[in-house]
Design a protein around this motif. Structure first.
Motif, PDB file in Angstrom:
ATOM      1  N   ARG A   1     -45.550  42.545 -11.317  1.00 19.53           N
ATOM      2  CA  ARG A   1     -44.874  41.421 -10.645  1.00 19.53           C
ATOM      3  C   ARG A   1     -44.613  41.778  -9.190  1.00 19.53           C
ATOM      4  NH1 ARG A   1     -46.091  39.472 -14.484  1.00 19.53           N
ATOM      5  NH2 ARG A   1     -45.023  38.805 -16.366  1.00 19.53           N
ATOM      6  N   PRO A   2     -45.218  41.017  -8.257  1.00 14.75           N
ATOM      7  CA  PRO A   2     -44.915  41.273  -6.855  1.00 14.75           C
ATOM      8  C   PRO A   2     -43.471  40.898  -6.555  1.00 14.75           C
ATOM      9  CG  PRO A   2     -46.235  39.291  -7.097  1.00 14.75           C
ATOM     10  CD  PRO A   2     -46.136  39.895  -8.468  1.00 14.75           C
ATOM     11  N   ASN A   3     -42.836  41.660  -5.705  1.00 15.81           N
ATOM     12  CA  ASN A   3     -41.447  41.361  -5.333  1.00 15.81           C
ATOM     13  C   ASN A   3     -41.474  40.387  -4.156  1.00 15.81           C
ATOM     14  OD1 ASN A   3     -40.603  43.281  -7.253  1.00 15.81           O
ATOM     15  ND2 ASN A   3     -40.875  44.925  -5.780  1.00 15.81           N
ATOM     16  N   SER A   4     -41.881  39.163  -4.451  1.00 16.46           N
ATOM     17  CA  SER A   4     -42.175  38.215  -3.365  1.00 16.46           C
ATOM     18  C   SER A   4     -41.131  37.115  -3.229  1.00 16.46           C
ATOM     19  CB  SER A   4     -43.544  37.570  -3.612  1.00 16.46           C
ATOM     20  OG  SER A   4     -43.574  36.963  -4.879  1.00 16.46           O
ATOM     21  N   GLY A   5     -40.099  37.163  -4.052  1.00 18.47           N
ATOM     22  CA  GLY A   5     -39.178  36.016  -4.092  1.00 18.47           C
ATOM     23  C   GLY A   5     -37.948  36.149  -3.215  1.00 18.47           C
ATOM     24  N   ILE A   6     -38.083  36.688  -2.007  1.00 16.42           N
ATOM     25  CA  ILE A   6     -36.851  36.904  -1.228  1.00 16.42           C
ATOM     26  C   ILE A   6     -36.635  35.906  -0.099  1.00 16.42           C
ATOM     27  CG2 ILE A   6     -36.571  39.378  -1.730  1.00 16.42           C
ATOM     28  CD1 ILE A   6     -37.669  39.846   1.147  1.00 16.42           C
ATOM     29  N   THR A   7     -37.582  34.980   0.090  1.00 17.55           N
ATOM     30  CA  THR A   7     -37.359  34.028   1.194  1.00 17.55           C
ATOM     31  C   THR A   7     -36.646  32.774   0.689  1.00 17.55           C
ATOM     32  OG1 THR A   7     -39.568  33.132   0.872  1.00 17.55           O
ATOM     33  CG2 THR A   7     -39.313  34.782   2.610  1.00 17.55           C
ATOM     34  N   ARG A   8     -35.712  32.286   1.489  1.00 14.01           N
ATOM     35  CA  ARG A   8     -34.995  31.057   1.103  1.00 14.01           C
ATOM     36  C   ARG A   8     -35.959  29.873   1.152  1.00 14.01           C
ATOM     37  NH1 ARG A   8     -29.685  29.356   4.402  1.00 14.01           N
ATOM     38  NH2 ARG A   8     -28.886  31.237   3.441  1.00 14.01           N
ATOM     39  N   GLU A   9     -36.750  29.805   2.230  1.00 16.08           N
ATOM     40  CA  GLU A   9     -37.742  28.731   2.331  1.00 16.08           C
ATOM     41  C   GLU A   9     -38.951  29.123   1.479  1.00 16.08           C
ATOM     42  OE1 GLU A   9     -36.698  30.360   5.230  1.00 16.08           O
ATOM     43  OE2 GLU A   9     -35.220  28.908   5.934  1.00 16.08           O
ATOM     44  N   LYS A  10     -39.639  28.132   0.954  1.00 17.53           N
ATOM     45  CA  LYS A  10     -40.756  28.438   0.050  1.00 17.53           C
ATOM     46  C   LYS A  10     -41.928  29.051   0.820  1.00 17.53           C
ATOM     47  CE  LYS A  10     -43.527  26.608  -3.683  1.00 17.53           C
ATOM     48  NZ  LYS A  10     -43.783  28.020  -4.015  1.00 17.53           N
ATOM     49  N   LEU A  11     -42.387  30.164   0.304  1.00 17.60           N
ATOM     50  CA  LEU A  11     -43.493  30.905   0.916  1.00 17.60           C
ATOM     51  C   LEU A  11     -44.720  30.680   0.035  1.00 17.60           C
ATOM     52  CD1 LEU A  11     -43.667  33.122   3.159  1.00 17.60           C
ATOM     53  CD2 LEU A  11     -43.150  34.776   1.392  1.00 17.60           C
ATOM     54  N   GLN A  12     -45.880  30.513   0.651  1.00 16.43           N
ATOM     55  CA  GLN A  12     -47.080  30.284  -0.173  1.00 16.43           C
ATOM     56  C   GLN A  12     -47.475  31.569  -0.911  1.00 16.43           C
ATOM     57  OE1 GLN A  12     -50.657  29.061   1.891  1.00 16.43           O
ATOM     58  NE2 GLN A  12     -51.801  29.007  -0.034  1.00 16.43           N
ATOM     59  N   THR A  13     -47.628  31.440  -2.222  1.00 14.25           N
ATOM     60  CA  THR A  13     -48.085  32.588  -3.031  1.00 14.25           C
ATOM     61  C   THR A  13     -49.268  32.118  -3.869  1.00 14.25           C
ATOM     62  OG1 THR A  13     -46.488  31.978  -4.746  1.00 14.25           O
ATOM     63  CG2 THR A  13     -45.804  33.694  -3.223  1.00 14.25           C
ATOM     64  N   ASN A  14     -50.016  33.076  -4.417  1.00 12.39           N
ATOM     65  CA  ASN A  14     -51.113  32.687  -5.311  1.00 12.39           C
ATOM     66  C   ASN A  14     -50.586  32.562  -6.738  1.00 12.39           C
ATOM     67  OD1 ASN A  14     -50.939  35.259  -6.346  1.00 12.39           O
ATOM     68  ND2 ASN A  14     -52.908  35.961  -5.599  1.00 12.39           N
ATOM     69  N   GLU A  15     -51.493  32.360  -7.681  1.00 10.25           N
ATOM     70  CA  GLU A  15     -51.040  32.099  -9.065  1.00 10.25           C
ATOM     71  C   GLU A  15     -50.314  33.316  -9.656  1.00 10.25           C
ATOM     72  OE1 GLU A  15     -55.091  33.738  -9.116  1.00 10.25           O
ATOM     73  OE2 GLU A  15     -54.172  32.110  -7.978  1.00 10.25           O
ATOM     74  N   GLY A  16     -50.579  34.509  -9.116  1.00  7.94           N
ATOM     75  CA  GLY A  16     -49.903  35.713  -9.622  1.00  7.94           C
ATOM     76  C   GLY A  16     -48.575  35.974  -8.927  1.00  7.94           C
ATOM     77  N   GLY A  17     -48.220  35.116  -7.954  1.00  5.88           N
ATOM     78  CA  GLY A  17     -46.958  35.304  -7.232  1.00  5.88           C
ATOM     79  C   GLY A  17     -47.094  36.183  -5.991  1.00  5.88           C
ATOM     80  N   TYR A  18     -48.333  36.613  -5.675  1.00  2.29           N
ATOM     81  CA  TYR A  18     -48.542  37.446  -4.481  1.00  2.29           C
ATOM     82  C   TYR A  18     -48.521  36.560  -3.230  1.00  2.29           C
ATOM     83  CZ  TYR A  18     -49.974  41.064  -7.718  1.00  2.29           C
ATOM     84  OH  TYR A  18     -49.981  41.989  -8.739  1.00  2.29           O
ATOM     85  N   ILE A  19     -47.966  37.103  -2.139  1.00  2.00           N
ATOM     86  CA  ILE A  19     -47.845  36.320  -0.901  1.00  2.00           C
ATOM     87  C   ILE A  19     -49.224  36.163  -0.256  1.00  2.00           C
ATOM     88  CG2 ILE A  19     -46.845  36.248   1.414  1.00  2.00           C
ATOM     89  CD1 ILE A  19     -44.478  37.897   0.334  1.00  2.00           C
ATOM     90  N   VAL A  20     -49.548  34.914   0.058  1.00  2.00           N
ATOM     91  CA  VAL A  20     -50.831  34.633   0.708  1.00  2.00           C
ATOM     92  C   VAL A  20     -50.641  34.815   2.214  1.00  2.00           C
ATOM     93  CG1 VAL A  20     -52.532  32.812   1.176  1.00  2.00           C
ATOM     94  CG2 VAL A  20     -51.519  33.033  -1.119  1.00  2.00           C
ATOM     95  N   THR A  21     -51.523  35.599   2.820  1.00  2.00           N
ATOM     96  CA  THR A  21     -51.495  35.768   4.283  1.00  2.00           C
ATOM     97  C   THR A  21     -52.881  35.479   4.838  1.00  2.00           C
ATOM     98  OG1 THR A  21     -52.251  38.060   4.337  1.00  2.00           O
ATOM     99  CG2 THR A  21     -49.880  37.723   4.061  1.00  2.00           C
ATOM    100  N   ASN A  22     -52.950  35.343   6.167  1.00  2.00           N
ATOM    101  CA  ASN A  22     -54.266  35.331   6.804  1.00  2.00           C
ATOM    102  C   ASN A  22     -54.589  36.767   7.236  1.00  2.00           C
ATOM    103  OD1 ASN A  22     -52.722  35.821   9.041  1.00  2.00           O
ATOM    104  ND2 ASN A  22     -53.011  33.807   9.973  1.00  2.00           N
ATOM    105  N   ASP A  23     -55.654  36.949   8.019  1.00  2.00           N
ATOM    106  CA  ASP A  23     -56.039  38.325   8.340  1.00  2.00           C
ATOM    107  C   ASP A  23     -55.140  38.954   9.413  1.00  2.00           C
ATOM    108  OD1 ASP A  23     -57.002  37.012  10.529  1.00  2.00           O
ATOM    109  OD2 ASP A  23     -59.115  37.527  10.201  1.00  2.00           O
ATOM    110  N   ARG A  24     -54.149  38.190   9.907  1.00  2.00           N
ATOM    111  CA  ARG A  24     -53.135  38.762  10.807  1.00  2.00           C
ATOM    112  C   ARG A  24     -51.847  39.080  10.043  1.00  2.00           C
ATOM    113  NH1 ARG A  24     -54.400  36.712  16.335  1.00  2.00           N
ATOM    114  NH2 ARG A  24     -52.210  36.960  16.871  1.00  2.00           N
ATOM    115  N   MET A  25     -51.907  38.976   8.733  1.00  2.00           N
ATOM    116  CA  MET A  25     -50.738  39.220   7.861  1.00  2.00           C
ATOM    117  C   MET A  25     -49.657  38.166   8.049  1.00  2.00           C
ATOM    118  SD  MET A  25     -51.874  41.806   6.307  1.00  2.00           S
ATOM    119  CE  MET A  25     -53.574  42.125   6.755  1.00  2.00           C
ATOM    120  N   GLU A  26     -50.024  37.018   8.667  1.00  2.00           N
ATOM    121  CA  GLU A  26     -49.064  35.925   8.819  1.00  2.00           C
ATOM    122  C   GLU A  26     -48.935  35.199   7.488  1.00  2.00           C
ATOM    123  OE1 GLU A  26     -49.796  34.661  13.484  1.00  2.00           O
ATOM    124  OE2 GLU A  26     -51.221  34.001  11.958  1.00  2.00           O
ATOM    125  N   THR A  27     -47.705  34.909   7.085  1.00  2.14           N
ATOM    126  CA  THR A  27     -47.484  34.136   5.863  1.00  2.14           C
ATOM    127  C   THR A  27     -47.440  32.650   6.245  1.00  2.14           C
ATOM    128  OG1 THR A  27     -45.078  34.064   6.021  1.00  2.14           O
ATOM    129  CG2 THR A  27     -46.035  36.027   4.996  1.00  2.14           C
TER     130      THR A  27
END
Ligand code: NAP
Length: 317
Positions: free
Chosen positions: A243-269
């Motif tokens: 389980r990725p520890n991805s649930g810490i942002t108050r605003e909804k962050l885009q994640t994939n079906e496994g809950g991993y944070i989706v970024t672009n190649d600059r690591m921007e969420t």
């Protein structure tokens, strides 16, 4: 007493990705803090030997973690022991709120919180972690040469890592709670074709036992018949999910079906000013080497983001 502290960049999580991001950010002369719940190093701080980090043929995980932290600190990274509860946006600032009540205000935040293996939660699992129970075949497989290794689970990770462990083990026994694997067919086929891999179906481990210093056997239960049995093994690798520890942002962050944070190649969420690196990020490989690369990219991208923000403020003034 709680405080609000100002930084250019706040890094959440002090594993290899976070500490590398700290090194690069500090070297860019930015005020930067890395908040870590336990010891710097993340998962590697609790890993035995590391043999796959270039430049070190073999190094204790805890020693490598200390080197990462000391190196970044020597350039000005501040590392503080804090449990982060929430990251949220307040205008051009990103606020990180900790369990202590402290608030860290940054122009950018880099999330490098990694993930955690799902535990079996059975007797003996905690007691024998590091003494035969491991969640990382790549890290620890070589310690169990010529031993019988039990792997628990039926997904991609269990079957793939189980097959990998045959490089070292005399035999790998995959214990699965159903009679069909969840793993992709190609991964299954490789395991079925491997003479060193055996399966025990419809079965779950009920306890992991040993002599106090190392694992000697697991107690099993057949979930269809209720029959109990003892299996002699030298190690147990539970792979029942991560389980990725991805649930810490108050605003909804885009994640994939496994809950991993989706970024672009600059690591921007998907949230401006919030970057992610390392195991918490959706990507193919979860190794120290690529966490370090991610951390570098996140730091440079955060620096560019802050420069643009400062330009905007200067134009307004
Ligand atoms: P997973 O796909 O969720 O599989 C977990 C396995 O553990 C399942 O077989 C499940 O059984 C079993 N399980 C769950 N809870 C259990 C319990 N309490 N006791 C016993 N068994 C239990 O997890 P994963 O294998 O870690 O994979 C996670 C994600 O990473 C997946 O999306 C996977 O595709 C991906 N991944 C991909 C690769 C690759 O492509 N090479 C490699 C590794 C991981 P049931 O089947 O009965 O539910």
């Amino acid at each position: 007493m709680t405080q609000m502290m100002d930084y250019d960049v706040v890094i959440v999580g002090g594993g290899p990705g976070g500490l590398t991001a700290g090194l690069y950010t500090a070297r860019a002369n930015r005020k930067v803090v890395c908040l870590e719940k336990y010891l710097p190093g993340g998962q590697i701080a609790v890993t035995g030997d590391v043999e796959d980090y270039p430049g070190f043929e073999r190094i204790q995980g805890a020693d490598l973690a200390m080197k990462f932290a000391d190196h970044a600190k020597s350039f000005g990274l501040e590392v503080r022991m804090e449990e982060v509860e929430e990251v949220y946006t307040d205008g051009d600032y990103r606020i990180t709120r900790c369990a202590s009540g402290n608030l860290y205000r940054g122009k950018a935040v880099i999330i490098s919180t990694g993930g955690s293996p799902v535990l079996l939660s059975i007797p003996g699992e905690k007691e024998y972690t590091g003494k035969g129970v491991s969640y990382c075949a790549i890290c620890d497989g070589a310690f169990f040469r010529e031993k019988v290794i039990a792997v628990v689970g039926g997904g991609d990770a269990a079957v793939e890592e189980g097959t990998f462990l045959t490089k070292f083990a005399s035999k790998v026994i995959i214990i699965h709670r159903r009679d069909q694997l969840r793993a992709q067919k190609i991964i299954q086929q490789r395991a079925f074709d491997n003479p060193k891999v055996e399966f025990i179906w419809d079965t779950v481990p009920e306890s992991i036992e040993g002599d106090g210093t190392r694992v000697t056997h697991v107690m099993l239960k057949n979930v269809k018949t209720g029959e109990k049995s003892k299996l002699d093994v030298g190690a147990v690798f539970p792979y029942i999910g991560f389980r990725p520890n991805s649930g810490i942002t108050r605003e909804k962050l885009q994640t994939n079906e496994g809950g991993y944070i989706v970024t672009n190649d600059r690591m921007e969420t998907s949230l401006a000013g919030i970057f992610a690196c390392g195991d918490v990020r959706a990507q193919l490989v979860r190794q120290i080497t690529n966490a370090v690369g991610d951390g570098t990219t996140a730091a440079v991208a955060a620096e560019k983001y802050i420069e643009a923000l400062e330009d905007k403020h200067a134009r307004r003034a």
